[in-house]
Design a protein around this motif. Structure first.
Motif, short mmCIF file in Angstrom:
data_model
loop_
_atom_site.label_atom_id
_atom_site.label_comp_id
_atom_site.label_asym_id
_atom_site.label_seq_id
_atom_site.Cartn_x
_atom_site.Cartn_y
_atom_site.Cartn_z
N GLU A 136 0.85 -1.19 0.00
CA GLU A 136 0.00 0.00 0.00
C GLU A 136 0.88 1.23 0.00
N ILE A 137 0.49 2.17 -0.86
CA ILE A 137 1.23 3.42 -0.88
C ILE A 137 0.43 4.47 -0.13
N GLU A 138 1.06 5.07 0.82
CA GLU A 138 0.36 5.94 1.76
C GLU A 138 -0.33 7.11 1.07
N LYS A 139 0.37 7.75 0.13
CA LYS A 139 -0.22 8.95 -0.46
C LYS A 139 -1.13 8.64 -1.65
N GLY A 140 -1.34 7.36 -1.92
CA GLY A 140 -2.29 6.99 -2.95
C GLY A 140 -1.67 6.92 -4.33
N GLU A 141 -2.43 7.37 -5.33
CA GLU A 141 -2.00 7.20 -6.72
C GLU A 141 -0.70 7.92 -7.04
N MET A 142 0.09 7.32 -7.89
CA MET A 142 1.31 8.00 -8.35
C MET A 142 1.77 7.42 -9.68
N GLN A 143 2.54 8.25 -10.41
CA GLN A 143 3.10 7.82 -11.69
C GLN A 143 4.44 7.13 -11.42
N ASP A 144 4.87 6.42 -12.42
CA ASP A 144 6.24 5.91 -12.43
C ASP A 144 6.68 5.24 -11.13
N LEU A 145 5.98 4.20 -10.79
CA LEU A 145 6.41 3.42 -9.63
C LEU A 145 7.61 2.58 -10.04
N TYR A 146 8.59 2.60 -9.18
CA TYR A 146 9.74 1.74 -9.46
C TYR A 146 9.84 0.71 -8.35
N LEU A 147 10.05 -0.53 -8.72
CA LEU A 147 10.19 -1.60 -7.74
C LEU A 147 11.35 -2.50 -8.13
N GLY A 148 12.26 -2.71 -7.20
CA GLY A 148 13.40 -3.60 -7.46
C GLY A 148 13.40 -4.76 -6.50
N LYS A 201 -3.48 3.06 -4.57
CA LYS A 201 -3.19 2.92 -3.14
C LYS A 201 -2.84 1.48 -2.81
N LYS A 202 -3.64 0.56 -3.32
CA LYS A 202 -3.34 -0.85 -3.06
C LYS A 202 -2.82 -1.48 -4.34
#
Lengths: 285, 417
Positions: free
Chosen positions: B308-320, B347-348
């Motif tokens: 879950e991302i606290e601030k909700g929607e966002m562009q360009d998520l990066y995950l390694g 968010k989720k």
């Protein structure tokens, strides 16, 4: 449980508390080679990469003596018991330096060697002992200077004589060594907790010198301070030292006995405190 | 049953956080009086705090070791493993008499030599030979013993040409070689070794390990060995002790101890998978065995991350995703950035990484680190651990040993004449 404990005799039992007087003297003996190594290390590392090498052992007392001759002898005009000023100050400085070095160097043992102490066990007392012995080497070298000056002044016609007290010389050295060591041990043990003490040491030793008969003879001490100066256990040692080799000064068996008692008390107290501290000082320093 | 060489009973070591001493001179004096004159236990000692760095205790007294009991038989080589702060070093310090325990006792049969560091007391101005004598004496050898072994020591160190040169002119490698050579020739029934082998080149490390192994096998010497190198523990030691938060978590043979440690070390799940910007709600590895963090070599498995991302929607998520072997070295990475896949996060979120097709990790234990850029970097270390087993012979036909590496790349070898 009980039976298995008693069926085996252990070589070493490590416990949280140890007896106050368990000084581990056997261990100390077993590590005697280490003492020799430390002394050698101190000596070699002192003059390696210096141009003058062991000559430095002479330079310091000579210049201090010259300054004292100028300041206390010529400017202040303090009596020297009828001795040549140079010899009077040199004798005081040589003996005092040994004592002072024993205190100042042993008083930082825990702090200076925290990294070794934190990594390996050996009887901690070896290090302060090695310092006292290293200083003895240095003291010996400086004595040569003192003796040659004695001979020089004697041939020059100065009124000096070696007395029977010279036979007590080894005792005087031992007293200085153990008194210095005892005080140093107490201070080093305390500095592991209260760091400020280490600032006091150099300063205190300096002050103590003026309360000892290094720059003035006991005979010319003002009457109202005389008792105070005589209470200083170093005074009888310096006075006896002068009396032994130069024939001037006050020698009294009672004073020497007093110094011996003080030395014993201080040294044993130092040993006990040091032994108590060495077991856990690694955690606090 | 052999003879007991070391017997540890109710051993505890307490450290006071923050200030040293009880704070006031009068309490210091009271404590001193009670402990040393009346021979009581420390009156200011509070009971029941374990040493867990992550949680803040309500007392400033911390148990580095708590109520440890174990016996070590003469001739055993015992590996002591545990996380940083588990109490390994404290235990070694007590055993080597550098510091005293707060409670309890250790009984030892035989002469103890400890190597918490190589080259303790080396003086830069002294020559190699002089330092051998000095260091040997510090470690408890007599001059005679050292003289008798001098040639052997110099030979082992391989710095023969420089023994009469001051050690300050040595390279750090030579320095370590000389130092270890002295230590390796200690004559004691019990040898305590901290992770001193972390220095020195690989060839020399092997030589040292060989020497230690030889010593424990041939001379029947008892060895206590602390290391993070599980391979070394496995190779050198017969038995193992796992410490966790100052208490004994496991005791057994070396292999099962290493196993226990690896399985429990990284599985501090849930504890630190929360961050104020992102929190991981589920993290699983699914394979043919189900959700048990066990994977068959060469078979497909999936890594599922729900967060879950606290601030909700966002562009360009990066995950390694970083894979690490049992010794903590990264062996491979997966990220959407490498794949040029752009994600728009809600968010989720749920991400599934499908790992397939022939490439395989060698059997063993692995752990996974996760890294998010949202856009600040958030890093989860040892977020998950899993084990790879190889029960079939799908890929490689022979045993894939550790020295071959950790990843098997599928290949076909074409032979032409």
């Amino acid at each position: 449980m009980e039976s298995s404990n008693s069926s085996q005799d252990w070589d070493l039992v490590i416990e949280s508390k140890s007896s106050l007087f368990d000084l581990k003297l056997y261990d100390l003996w077993r590590y005697r080679d280490l003492l020799r190594m430390f002394v050698k290390r101190d000596f070699v590392s002192f003059y390696k990469q210096t141009i003058l090498g062991p000559l430095w052992f002479f330079i310091q007392p000579i210049f201090t003596t010259l300054v004292y001759v100028f300041v206390f002898g010529n400017l202040a005009g303090i009596s020297t018991d009828g001795l040549p000023q140079f010899l009077f100050y040199l004798s005081g400085i040589t003996a005092w330096n040994y004592f002072a070095d024993c205190i100042t160097k042993t008083s930082t043992v825990f702090k200076d060697n925290a990294n070794i102490f934190g990594k390996v066990y050996f009887p901690r007392l070896i290090l302060p002992l090695s310092i006292v012995v290293s200083n003895l080497v240095r003291f010996g070298v400086q004595l040569i200077l003192f003796f040659s000056m004695m001979v020089y002044f004697y041939l020059d016609g100065a009124d000096i004589q070696v007395t029977y007290v010279a036979l007590l010389f080894p005792v005087l050295v031992l007293l200085m060594a153990f008194l210095g060591l005892g005080i140093g041990l107490i201070i080093t043990a305390m500095t592991t907790k209260y760091r400020d003490l280490s600032f006091l040491v150099t300063f205190g030793v300096q002050l103590l010198m003026y309360a000892t008969t290094v720059i003035y003879p006991l005979s010319s001490a003002p009457e109202q301070y005389r008792g105070f100066i005589e209470m200083n256990p170093m005074t009888p040692i310096i006075e006896s030292f002068r009396y032994a080799f130069l024939g001037a000064g006050e020698f009294s068996w009672n004073n020497l006995l007093y110094t011996t008692l003080v030395t014993l008390v201080v040294f044993i107290l130092g040993l006990v405190i040091f032994n108590k501290t060495e077991r856990t000082f690694v955690d606090t320093i | 049953m052999g003879k007991t060489a070391i017997k540890v009973e109710n051993l505890s070591k307490i450290y006071r956080l923050g200030e040293i001493g009880t704070g006031t001179v009068s309490r210091d004096l009271e404590r001193w009086f009670r402990m040393n004159v009346l021979n009581q236990d420390d009156p200011f000692l509070q009971i029941g705090q374990t040493n867990d760095r992550a949680t803040k205790g309500d007392s400033n007294v911390v148990y580095s070791l708590q109520d440890l009991n174990f016996d070590i038989q003469a001739g055993d080589a015992v590996g002591i493993i545990g996380k940083n702060g588990a109490g390994k070093s404290t235990l070694l310090k007590i055993l080597s008499r550098v510091t005293a325990p707060s409670v309890g006792s250790v009984k030892v049969k035989g002469r103890v030599a400890s190597l918490l560091e190589v080259g303790t007391g080396f003086h830069p101005e002294l020559t190699g030979k002089e330092n051998i004598y000095l260091n040997g004496a510090i470690l408890g050898m007599t001059k005679k013993e050292i003289t008798r072994k001098l040639d052997e020591i110099i030979d082992f160190s391989g710095v023969e040409r420089y023994v009469d040169t001051p050690v300050k002119r040595y390279s750090s490698g030579m320095y370590v070689r000389l130092a270890f050579a002295v230590a390796a020739h200690l004559e004691s029934e019990i040898l305590i070794v901290d992770e001193v082998l972390a220095v020195g080149d690989a060839e020399f490390q092997r030589k040292c390990l060989g020497k230690m192994g030889e010593v424990s096998k041939n001379e029947g010497r008892t060895i206590l060995f602390v290391s993070h190198n599980m391979n070394a523990v496995n190779n050198l030691c017969k038995k193992g002790i796992v410490l966790s938060n100052g208490t004994m978590a496991y005791q057994g043979n070396a292999e099962s101890s290493v196993h226990y440690y690896l399985n429990n070390n990284q599985n501090s799940k849930g504890a630190d998978l929360k961050h104020k910007e992102v929190s991981i709600t589920a993290l699983t590895i699914n394979s043919r065995f189900g959700d048990v963090n066990t994977v068959e070599a060469f078979e497909r498995f999936q890594l599922t991350i729900e967060f879950e991302i606290e601030k909700g929607e966002m562009q360009d998520l990066y995950l390694g995703v970083f894979f690490k072997d049992a010794y903590g070295s990264r062996i491979s990475s997966i990220s959407n950035w490498l794949n040029s896949q752009d994600f728009k996060a809600a968010k989720k979120n749920k991400i599934t990484v499908d790992l397939t097709h022939g490439v395989s990790f060698r059997e063993g234990n692995y752990s996974v680190d996760l890294e998010f850029f949202i856009p600040n970097k958030v890093y989860f270390e040892n977020a998950l651990s899993f084990e790879v087993i190889n029960s079939s012979t799908t890929g490689y036909k022979k045993e894939f040993k550790s020295e071959y590496g950790n990843v098997y790349v599928p290949n076909k070898i074409i032979h032409e004449v």
